[in-house]
Design a protein around this motif. Structure first.
Motif, PDB file in Angstrom:
ATOM      1  N   MET A  11       0.839  -1.197   0.000  1.00 30.29           N
ATOM      2  CA  MET A  11       0.000   0.000   0.000  1.00 30.29           C
ATOM      3  C   MET A  11       0.874   1.247   0.000  1.00 30.29           C
ATOM      4  O   MET A  11       1.902   1.279   0.650  1.00 30.29           O
ATOM      5  N   GLY A  12       0.409   2.289  -0.723  1.00 34.20           N
ATOM      6  CA  GLY A  12       1.185   3.520  -0.764  1.00 34.20           C
ATOM      7  C   GLY A  12       0.366   4.779  -0.588  1.00 34.20           C
ATOM      8  O   GLY A  12       0.924   5.866  -0.517  1.00 34.20           O
ATOM      9  N   CYS A  13      -0.975   4.639  -0.530  1.00 35.61           N
ATOM     10  CA  CYS A  13      -1.814   5.836  -0.428  1.00 35.61           C
ATOM     11  C   CYS A  13      -3.155   5.483   0.210  1.00 35.61           C
ATOM     12  O   CYS A  13      -3.448   4.315   0.452  1.00 35.61           O
ATOM     13  N   SER A  14      -3.963   6.512   0.437  1.00 33.81           N
ATOM     14  CA  SER A  14      -5.278   6.277   1.060  1.00 33.81           C
ATOM     15  C   SER A  14      -6.206   5.497   0.125  1.00 33.81           C
ATOM     16  O   SER A  14      -7.087   4.770   0.586  1.00 33.81           O
ATOM     17  N   GLY A  15      -5.987   5.604  -1.171  1.00 32.48           N
ATOM     18  CA  GLY A  15      -6.768   4.808  -2.113  1.00 32.48           C
ATOM     19  C   GLY A  15      -6.488   3.322  -1.936  1.00 32.48           C
ATOM     20  O   GLY A  15      -7.392   2.492  -2.062  1.00 32.48           O
TER      21      GLY A  15
END
Length: 70
Positions: A11-15
């Motif tokens: 994971m790398g973002c809120s999305g």
């Protein structure tokens, strides 16, 4: 209600967080999911019938991430 914790990788973002949460909410018996982006930890609250761990891991993998039980 019971709780299970999974380690989520990729994971790398809120999305990404939203994608993982939505994928896990589709697993039978899962009531709620809280994914923390910084720690990569998903806390899953489920009904008394324990969801199948492999089904949860597969749901996360289908969303494009890796998961393992903590």
């Amino acid at each position: 209600m019971r709780t299970m914790t999974l380690k989520i990788e990729g994971m790398g973002c809120s999305g990404c967080v939203n994608s993982v949460e939505q994928a896990l909410l589709e697993v039978q018996y899962v009531e709620s999911v809280n994914v923390d982006l910084d720690s990569g930890i998903a806390k899953i609250i489920y009904r008394e019938n324990e969801p199948d761990l492999q089904e949860m891991v597969q749901a996360v993998e289908d969303a494009g991430y890796a998961a393992s039980k903590v």
